[in-house]
Design a protein around this motif. Structure first.
Motif, short mmCIF file in Angstrom:
data_model
loop_
_atom_site.label_atom_id
_atom_site.label_comp_id
_atom_site.label_asym_id
_atom_site.label_seq_id
_atom_site.Cartn_x
_atom_site.Cartn_y
_atom_site.Cartn_z
N CYS A 73 0.90 -1.25 -0.03
CA CYS A 73 -0.01 0.09 -0.03
C CYS A 73 0.83 1.05 0.16
O CYS A 73 1.95 1.13 0.65
N VAL A 75 0.40 3.90 1.49
CA VAL A 75 0.41 4.74 2.44
C VAL A 75 0.74 3.90 3.58
O VAL A 75 1.79 4.17 4.47
N CYS A 76 0.48 2.46 3.59
CA CYS A 76 0.55 1.75 5.08
C CYS A 76 1.88 0.86 4.67
O CYS A 76 2.45 0.19 5.50
N CYS A 88 -6.53 -1.63 0.31
CA CYS A 88 -6.14 -1.74 1.55
C CYS A 88 -7.04 -1.78 2.81
O CYS A 88 -8.08 -0.80 2.84
N GLN A 90 -6.70 -1.12 5.79
CA GLN A 90 -6.42 0.03 6.58
C GLN A 90 -6.72 1.44 6.42
O GLN A 90 -7.17 2.20 7.14
N CYS A 91 -6.43 1.74 5.19
CA CYS A 91 -6.72 3.01 4.88
C CYS A 91 -7.74 3.15 3.62
O CYS A 91 -7.93 4.28 3.11
ZN LIG Z 1 -3.24 1.36 3.44
#
Ligand SMILES: [Zn+2]
Length: 114
Positions: A73, A75-76, A88, A90-91
């Motif tokens: 990802c 971001v993560c 993702c 998570q985000c």
């Molecule tokens: Zn993410």
């Protein structure tokens, strides 16, 4: 059916292993499934139960474990998921599949105690 040929190979492997080790019967068998193996767990369990008759694995419990795939990802960073997903968890961003197993393999065997 894909699972039948997989199951044949698995039972061959178990039969020779049991012969090598001197195990008359097996109690539990663990198999890891790669994310991209394309194996339907229910179909494999069904084929195993039907085809194990007359082999040391007859009546053995088949335990399937999912081998997670690695995703990236933006971001993560890198994460592991046990299912194919491009979002993702998570985000909510876009995920890229980095690597995932295409195979399945025997990961453990427990003989029936005598
Ligand atoms: Zn993410």
């Amino acid at each position: 059916m894909h699972e039948v040929s997989i199951c044949e190979a698995l039972l061959d492997q178990l039969t020779s292993l049991a012969a090598q080790q001197g195990w008359p019967r097996l109690r539990r068998v663990w198999v890891r499934l790669g994310l991209l193996s394309g194996v339907v767990p229910d179909a494999l369990e069904f084929a195993f139960a039907a085809m194990a008759t007359g082999t040391p694995a007859e009546g053995a419990e088949l335990l399937l474990e999912n081998e997670p795939g690695h995703f990236d990802c933006a971001v993560c960073g890198e994460l592991e998921l046990e299912r194919m997903d491009f979002t993702c968890p998570q985000c909510g961003g876009a995920l890229q599949l980095l690597r995932a197993g295409r195979d399945l393999w025997l990961s453990g065997v427990e003989p029936m105690p005598s």
